[in-house]
Each structure stands twice: as structure tokens, then as C-alpha cells.
Design an enzyme around this catalytic site. Structure first.
Site, PDB file in Angstrom:
ATOM      1  N   LYS A  26      20.632 -31.969   5.150  1.00 39.37           N
ATOM      2  CA  LYS A  26      21.711 -31.409   4.547  1.00 39.37           C
ATOM      3  C   LYS A  26      22.720 -32.736   3.958  1.00 39.37           C
ATOM      4  O   LYS A  26      23.037 -32.693   2.936  1.00 39.37           O
ATOM      5  CB  LYS A  26      22.718 -30.415   4.966  1.00 39.37           C
ATOM      6  CG  LYS A  26      23.872 -30.184   4.529  1.00 39.37           C
ATOM      7  CD  LYS A  26      24.773 -29.205   5.106  1.00 39.37           C
ATOM      8  CE  LYS A  26      25.501 -29.763   6.435  1.00 39.37           C
ATOM      9  NZ  LYS A  26      26.775 -30.425   6.006  1.00 39.37           N
ATOM     10  N   ASN A  27      23.107 -33.349   5.134  1.00 38.13           N
ATOM     11  CA  ASN A  27      24.214 -34.644   4.897  1.00 38.13           C
ATOM     12  C   ASN A  27      23.421 -35.698   4.088  1.00 38.13           C
ATOM     13  O   ASN A  27      24.058 -36.427   3.613  1.00 38.13           O
ATOM     14  CB  ASN A  27      24.678 -35.157   6.019  1.00 38.13           C
ATOM     15  CG  ASN A  27      25.341 -34.007   6.485  1.00 38.13           C
ATOM     16  OD1 ASN A  27      25.960 -33.057   5.987  1.00 38.13           O
ATOM     17  ND2 ASN A  27      26.194 -34.361   7.819  1.00 38.13           N
ATOM     18  N   CYS A 120      40.259 -29.317   6.948  1.00 43.10           N
ATOM     19  CA  CYS A 120      39.409 -28.419   7.136  1.00 43.10           C
ATOM     20  C   CYS A 120      39.329 -27.979   8.876  1.00 43.10           C
ATOM     21  O   CYS A 120      40.331 -28.603   9.504  1.00 43.10           O
ATOM     22  CB  CYS A 120      37.990 -28.688   6.869  1.00 43.10           C
ATOM     23  SG  CYS A 120      37.416 -29.970   8.158  1.00 43.10           S
ATOM     24  N   ARG A 125      40.811 -34.760   7.661  1.00 47.24           N
ATOM     25  CA  ARG A 125      39.656 -35.425   6.802  1.00 47.24           C
ATOM     26  C   ARG A 125      40.589 -36.127   5.485  1.00 47.24           C
ATOM     27  O   ARG A 125      40.159 -35.494   4.446  1.00 47.24           O
ATOM     28  CB  ARG A 125      38.783 -34.362   6.764  1.00 47.24           C
ATOM     29  CG  ARG A 125      38.094 -34.004   7.994  1.00 47.24           C
ATOM     30  CD  ARG A 125      36.985 -33.222   7.748  1.00 47.24           C
ATOM     31  NE  ARG A 125      35.881 -33.877   7.530  1.00 47.24           N
ATOM     32  CZ  ARG A 125      34.631 -33.076   7.515  1.00 47.24           C
ATOM     33  NH1 ARG A 125      34.690 -31.784   7.422  1.00 47.24           N
ATOM     34  NH2 ARG A 125      33.624 -34.047   7.186  1.00 47.24           N
ATOM     35  N   ASP A 309      28.558 -34.473  15.157  1.00 38.00           N
ATOM     36  CA  ASP A 309      27.969 -33.206  14.713  1.00 38.00           C
ATOM     37  C   ASP A 309      26.934 -32.421  15.805  1.00 38.00           C
ATOM     38  O   ASP A 309      26.488 -31.408  15.653  1.00 38.00           O
ATOM     39  CB  ASP A 309      27.129 -33.350  13.367  1.00 38.00           C
ATOM     40  CG  ASP A 309      28.141 -33.626  12.178  1.00 38.00           C
ATOM     41  OD1 ASP A 309      29.201 -33.356  12.350  1.00 38.00           O
ATOM     42  OD2 ASP A 309      27.354 -33.914  11.143  1.00 38.00           O
ATOM     43  N   ARG A 401      26.048 -22.089   6.225  1.00 41.04           N
ATOM     44  CA  ARG A 401      26.299 -23.663   5.382  1.00 41.04           C
ATOM     45  C   ARG A 401      25.342 -24.655   5.830  1.00 41.04           C
ATOM     46  O   ARG A 401      25.089 -25.411   4.872  1.00 41.04           O
ATOM     47  CB  ARG A 401      27.842 -24.128   5.720  1.00 41.04           C
ATOM     48  CG  ARG A 401      28.792 -23.306   4.942  1.00 41.04           C
ATOM     49  CD  ARG A 401      29.839 -24.023   5.269  1.00 41.04           C
ATOM     50  NE  ARG A 401      30.033 -25.376   5.268  1.00 41.04           N
ATOM     51  CZ  ARG A 401      30.366 -26.371   5.986  1.00 41.04           C
ATOM     52  NH1 ARG A 401      31.311 -26.096   6.920  1.00 41.04           N
ATOM     53  NH2 ARG A 401      30.191 -27.411   5.872  1.00 41.04           N
TER      54      ARG A 401
END
Ligand code: UD1
Length: 422
Positions: A26-27, A120, A125, A309, A401
């Protein structure tokens, strides 16, 4: 409080067995999809995971006027007819990574206006490093009414930029901005994450001249234009890491395929310290859990340190370890929201600032818990699979997500997870 519409019912205590294939990252996909905007032609990106965050990025590209077509996990973007250089607040709020269009649009068109992504669930951030870097390249930046407007009259110019912290997003945004700038840009103290290297590979396949990604200094020689190309995204190291912990926390034996083990070294080292057995065979990784893992200390760091993460998922494992673990979060200031939920499941965790002291308990119990963000949700699903009885996990849209139908993957290995709508 308004409840989300989907939940997981998770029956704990099942042993996992078998093989699971890891999806594309994803990233890595998000900056690469943003980077397609640098090209006035057709670009094909393969092995893109089918996730909500990716859908959000495709929506952003379409909103700007790019033609986006999908063939399963392959996405074709034609950026020849971009019509808008502004992104509405509604789209920006859906996903922070939309800010990655800043560099490409400014570089190619000399103008971009986006709503400020704001904070968030895991921290404030900020975007100061992205903006400071763009200013150094000659952009005029205005911040007003929650919007950032970046303009450059005669194009961006190469510059020497030193990042205060090795931000992944700032490194990627500035790399993309510099590809079409006049002259050479040198970025220092850059993020070394594998996703940055994959972005370099993608941009170079379109004709960019970038070197150094994966180290703390990246050099970008500006070129006049980028050409159509095709790129295959690297496997998702965070998804892989989550499955590895699933094996460890349920005392199971599973094998992952499509893994670049090199990218998982910090996690593999820690899992081995807990006693979990890991066997690497090309792009396959076998993980064999033990009766009770040993406590270990964790400190999150930029790559190649232990990834933030993976911190919540590792915490889920350490709640049932033998002994006391100390987990220090150094990247995000508010990334312990899963702690209260894990406590509801019987975990013994004490918070002191950015440190969590986890005293291992023999087992967890099922409870009603709620995901506050993506990786916190993944961690709670892991804890629920290890728990002695059933758990209701609410707000699973956060998990969607970043994981492609995670319950399907786990159930194919022997877990019992039901998705319910209410
Ligand atoms: C990316 C990842 C995210 C991961 C994070 C850290 C994507 C889409 N997301 O997020 O999953 O958790 O890296 O590995 O790839 N910072 C500033 N000023 C800035 C930018 C960042 O101070 O202008 C700080 C942040 O507050 C944070 C640290 O830098 O403390 C790291 O953030 P960053 O690497 O930028 O994270 P993202 O790129 O947003």
C-alpha cells in the site's frame, strides 16, 4: 457515539495452518500512483492492492482529470488531460497520503492547491518539511483558510535540502517535485524505507534520473519530461509482518509467499528474540510459533529500525509473553490508542509518556473492542484470534484501509472471523 456499520466477530483460540500470499505494498503504491501525474502519457502500475486507501487515491487522480482504468490489481493511469490542479477538502480528508500529489502537480504544472490534511488518530502529522523543501526549490507557498497553495512562475529549480527528520512522505514528495525541476537536487537525511526505493525505481523507469534511494542522501537530476512506463509494486512488508505475528500469537505454523525478507529484518530479529522460529526460503517465509513467547523490548525507529507500523501488532503479541516488555514509540506522539482496548481483553499494560510497559499475562479474554486506526485495528484482530473466547471488533473500516479482506486471508488459514453489518 455513532457506531460504524461493519464489525468482526472473532472466535479466538484457533490454530492457523497453511500458506498465504502477501499483496503489493500500500505504502509503495500510493506515492507511485501520485507519481503517475508527472507523465503526460499512459503509465501502468501492477500488483496494486485492492484497498480503500488505493480507491481514495484513484478518486483523487480521476478528480484531477486523469483517466484511471483497472484490470484486477493492475492500474493504468493516463495523465495527458489533467483538468484540475485543486483537491477539495472532502477528498483530502479521506486520506492523508493525498498530499503526495503536491510535488508532482507543482513540478509539472507550476500550480497546486490542496486542503491541509490536518492531524489524524496517531498524531498531528505536520507538512512543514514538504513545504520547506518546495520553497527551497523556488515555490511560493501560501497557507490560508486550511488550504495550501503552491505556485512557481518559471518552474522549480534544483536545490540542496536537508530534512530535519527522515520523513517518508517529505522524501517522496520532494523526490517527485525534483524530477522535472531545472538542475540537480540533493536531498539529505532522507527516509531509507523500501517504499522510497520502489518509487525511485518507478520514476527512473519513466526516464527520471534519481540515485541514492535507500540511503540517507538522494540525488535527482531534473529532466524535461517523463515517458510512459510499466512498474510492478513491491510486496507489502507491513501486511507480511502482520501475518507473521498472527502465526506467533496463535502458536501456529504458517508460510507466507511473495515476501522480500530483507525488508522485514527488524521484525524478524525481534520475533526470533521472542523464540519464534523463522525460516526463509527465497520469497517464502515460514513462521512457527512457540508455546509462550519471551518478552522483548521494542523501540520504533525510521527504517531500518523497528517500524512504527508494526508496533501495535507486536504489542498484541507481547501481552501474552513471559516477562515484561518495554515498548517505546518515537515516531508518532499518539500511537497507543490500542492500549486501552487491549486492557479490556485482559492485557496488563502501563503507559508512561511514549513508553508502554507490557507485563505478559498467560492468556487474553474476548471483549467488545474498537479499532481507532489501521494498525491498532490489525493488532486487536490478532489479540482476538489469540483470546480464549469471542471478541466483537468494531470500526473495522480502519482495517479495510490497509488490508485486503483480512478475514478471508485469516479464515483460509483456519481462523474464525465473521464480518457483520449492522
Ligand atoms: C509514512 C507511512 C506510514 C508510516 C510513516 C512512518 C505512507 C503512505 N505512510 O507516513 O504508514 O507510519 O511513514 O514510517 O507511506 N514529520 C514532520 N514534518 C513533516 C513530515 C513529517 O515533523 O513535514 C514527522 C511526523 O510528525 C512524524 C515523522 O516525521 O513524527 C515521520 O512521519 P513521516 O515519515 O512523514 O510519515 P508519513 O510519510 O506521513
Amino acid at each position: 457515539m455513532q457506531r460504524s456499520t461493519q464489525k468482526f466477530l472473532i472466535v479466538g483460540g484457533n490454530c492457523l495452518k497453511g500458506m498465504v500470499k502477501v499483496n503489493g505494498s500500500k505504502n509503495a503504491s500510493l506515492p507511485i500512483l501520485a507519481g503517475t501525474l508527472l507523465c503526460a502519457g499512459t503509465v501502468k502500475v501492477n500488483n496494486v492492492p485492492q484497498l480503500q486507501d488505493i480507491k481514495n487515491m484513484k478518486d483523487v487522480l480521476s478528480y484531477l482529470g486523469a483517466q484511471v482504468t483497472c484490470d484486477g490489481k493492475d492500474i493504468i493511469v493516463d495523465g495527458s488531460k489533467i483538468q484540475s490542479l485543486e483537491i477539495s477538502e472532502d477528498l483530502m480528508r479521506r486520506m492523508r497520503a493525498s498530499n503526495l500529489v503536491l510535488g508532482p502537480l507543482l513540478s509539472r504544472f507550476g500550480f497546486v492547491k490542496i486542503s491541509y490534511p490536518g492531524g489524524c488518530n496517531i498524531g498531528s502529522r505536520p507538512m512543514n518539511l514538504h513545504l520547506k523543501g518546495l520553497k527551497a526549490m523556488g515555490a511560493e507557498i501560501k497557507e490560508k483558510f486550511g488550504y495550501i497553495t503552491a505556485t512557481t512562475e518559471s518552474g522549480l529549480k534544483g536545490a540542496e535540502i536537508h530534512l530535519d527528520v527522515p520523513s517518508v512522505g517529505a522524501t517522496e514528495n520532494l523526490m517527485m517535485a525534483a524530477t522535472l525541476a531545472k538542475g540537480t537536487t540533493v536531498l539529505r537525511n532522507t527516509a531509507k524505507e523500501p517504499e522510497v526505493e520502489d518509487l525511485q525505481k518507478f520514476l527512473n523507469s519513466m526516464g527520471a534520473k534519481i540515485s541514492g534511494a535507500g540511503t540517507d542522501s538522494i540525488t535527482i537530476e531534473g529532466v524535461d519530461e517523463l515517458k510512459p512506463a510499466e512498474h510492478t509494486v513491491i510486496p507489502d512488508r507491513i501486511e507480511a509482518g502482520t501475518y507473521m505475528i498472527a502465526a506467533a500469537v496463535t502458536k501456529s505454523d504458517i508460510t507466507l509467499s511473495n515476501v522480500i525478507a530483507e525488508h522485514l529484518k527488524p521484525l524478524i530479529a525481534k520475533l526470533k528474540e521472542t523464540g519464534v522460529e523463522i525460516t526463509i526460503n527465497d520469497d517464502n517465509v515460514r513462521v512457527s510459533g512457540v508455546e509462550r513467547p519471551k518478552a522483548v523490548d521494542i523501540k520504533t525507529m525510521p527504517y531500518p529500525g523497528f517500524p512504527t507500523d508494526m508496533q501495535p501488532q507486536m504489542m498484541a503479541l507481547l501481552t501474552i509473553a513471559e516477562g515484561t516488555s518495554v515498548i517505546t514509540e518515537t515516531i508518532f506522539e499518539n500511537r497507543f490508542k490500542h492500549v486501552a482496548e487491549l486492557r479490556r481483553m485482559g492485557a496488563d499494560i502501563q503507559l508512561e509518556g511514549n513508553t508502554a510497559i507490557v507485563r505478559g499475562v498467560p492468556s487474553l479474554t474476548g471483549a467488545y473492542v474498537e479499532a481507532s486506526d489501521l494498525r491498532a485495528g490489525a493488532a486487536l484482530a490478532l489479540a482476538a484470534m489469540a483470546a480464549e473466547d469471542g471478541t466483537v471488533l468494531d470500526s473495522i473500516e480502519h482495517i479495510d484501509r490497509g488490508y485486503e479482506r483480512i478475514e478471508k486471508q485469516y479464515n483460509s488459514l483456519g481462523a474464525r472471523i465473521i464480518r457483520v453489518s449492522s
